[in-house]
Design an enzyme around this catalytic site. Structure first.
Site, PDB file in Angstrom:
ATOM      1  N   CYS A  87       0.831  -1.203   0.000  1.00  0.00           N
ATOM      2  CA  CYS A  87       0.000   0.000   0.000  1.00  0.00           C
ATOM      3  C   CYS A  87       0.871   1.260   0.000  1.00  0.00           C
ATOM      4  CB  CYS A  87      -0.971  -0.039   1.185  1.00  0.00           C
ATOM      5  SG  CYS A  87      -2.313   1.138   1.030  1.00  0.00           S
ATOM      6  N   HIS A 196      -3.473  -5.689   1.209  1.00  0.00           N
ATOM      7  CA  HIS A 196      -2.705  -5.899   2.444  1.00  0.00           C
ATOM      8  C   HIS A 196      -2.590  -7.355   2.874  1.00  0.00           C
ATOM      9  CE1 HIS A 196      -2.372  -1.651   3.806  1.00  0.00           C
ATOM     10  NE2 HIS A 196      -3.369  -1.519   2.942  1.00  0.00           N
ATOM     11  N   GLU A 198      -0.648  -8.532   5.104  1.00  0.00           N
ATOM     12  CA  GLU A 198      -0.383  -8.639   6.551  1.00  0.00           C
ATOM     13  C   GLU A 198      -1.676  -8.645   7.372  1.00  0.00           C
ATOM     14  OE1 GLU A 198      -0.418  -5.974   4.872  1.00  0.00           O
ATOM     15  OE2 GLU A 198      -0.604  -4.147   6.062  1.00  0.00           O
TER      16      GLU A 198
END
Lengths: 225, 81
Positions: A87, A196, A198
């Site tokens: 991002c 994302h 994560e």
């Protein structure tokens, strides 16, 4: 022995803690790195996390590019050091010219926040080697400026060299050229991804655990070095 | 005291959704003159006295490296007295 993966905190980074947690869950040792220092603390890879570095002032990632830690990362990356930009981290990599193109305002002007299906297109990079070619994954997408733009020549180069690592699936588009969600550099050690991974490492908090593979891929690659 | 002005615009081929949003808001307010709108940035940089050629060269460099992103934007540097 566990590998040391640095996670950079810029002023305004949001997802540095989640990125560090993903590194740990993947079996690595997360090492916090600070924007104002050029010390990479002997890490073997780096994650540039999501967020709004320097408040997204001027352009997303434009000011972060000049942080002391980025000088060290740019130099290391040119020697094959693995870097994943997520991002805002992707935006920083583009501004640093480690990756071509730029991320601009979503074409519908909305901040998009949803679980997004992606197709993994290149499994030869350090960060995607654990996926199967063509594998579909679902990870969160959340950004206001995620529209990937580049000139025709660059687009042709990215496509012909297989450097599009992930593409949006079933997406009414943020204006990204060729539905590009992520790209890599020529060598495959630097990867930028708008959604994302994560945030998709545990069933309790994410839509899947698909994101973990980005981190386990890199750790596996480090074993092979 | 002179002002150095740097104007930054998205390249014509880069989509400008902000400019489009402004263009579609204008007629709602009764302004019907606009065929299209593109939105950019303007930097006003103050220097002491008239800018020297060396200063202008530095501004040019700053415009190219920080104030604009040459991948998607163009810039113009000028001086206002």
């Amino acid at each position: 022995m566990s590998f040391r993966v640095g996670v950079v905190t810029f002023p305004g980074s949001l997802d540095d803690r989640d990125a560090a947690r993903a590194v740990q869950m993947a079996g690595g040792t997360a090492v916090p790195l600070f924007h104002a220092s050029d010390d990479l603390k002997e890490v073997q890879a780096v994650v540039l996390p999501g967020g709004f570095s320097y408040g997204d002032y001027l352009r997303c990632g434009a000011i972060a590019r000049f942080a002391p830690i980025m000088n060290s990362i740019v130099t290391a990356a040119s020697h094959g050091f693995p870097v994943l930009g997520i991002c805002n981290g992707f935006q920083v990599l583009c501004e640093s010219h480690l990756l071509p193109g730029a991320l601009t305002r979503n074409s519908n002007l909305h901040f998009l926040c949803r679980d997004q299906k992606l197709k993994i297109e290149n499994t030869n990079t350090v960060w995607t080697s654990g996926f199967k070619p063509g594998q579909e994954i679902v990870i969160p997408l959340k950004n206001g400026e995620g529209s990937f733009q580049c000139d025709d020549e660059t687009l042709k180069m990215l496509e012909s060299e297989g450097r599009v690592i992930a593409r949006y699936v079933d997406f009414d588009s943020n204006g990204s050229r060729n539905l590009i969600a992520g790209i890599s550099n020529e060598r495959g050690n630097v990867v930028g991804l708008m959604p994302h991974p994560e945030h998709a490492i545990e069933p309790l908090t994410g839509p899947s655990t698909d994101g973990l593979t980005f981190f386990t891929s890199a750790l596996q690659q480090l074993v092979g070095r | 005291m002179a002002k150095i002005i740097v104007e930054v615009m998205l390249k014509p081929e880069i989509l400008d959704p902000q400019g489009q949003a402004v263009a579609s808001a204008l007629p709602r307010l009764g302004f019907t003159f606009a065929k299209s709108v593109r939105q950019g940035k303007r930097f006003e940089i103050e220097v002491d006295g008239d800018p020297t050629p060396a200063q202008m060269a530095e501004v040019e460099k700053a415009a190219e490296t920080l104030l604009s992103n040459p991948v998607i934007e163009t810039y113009v540097v000028k001086v206002e007295k």
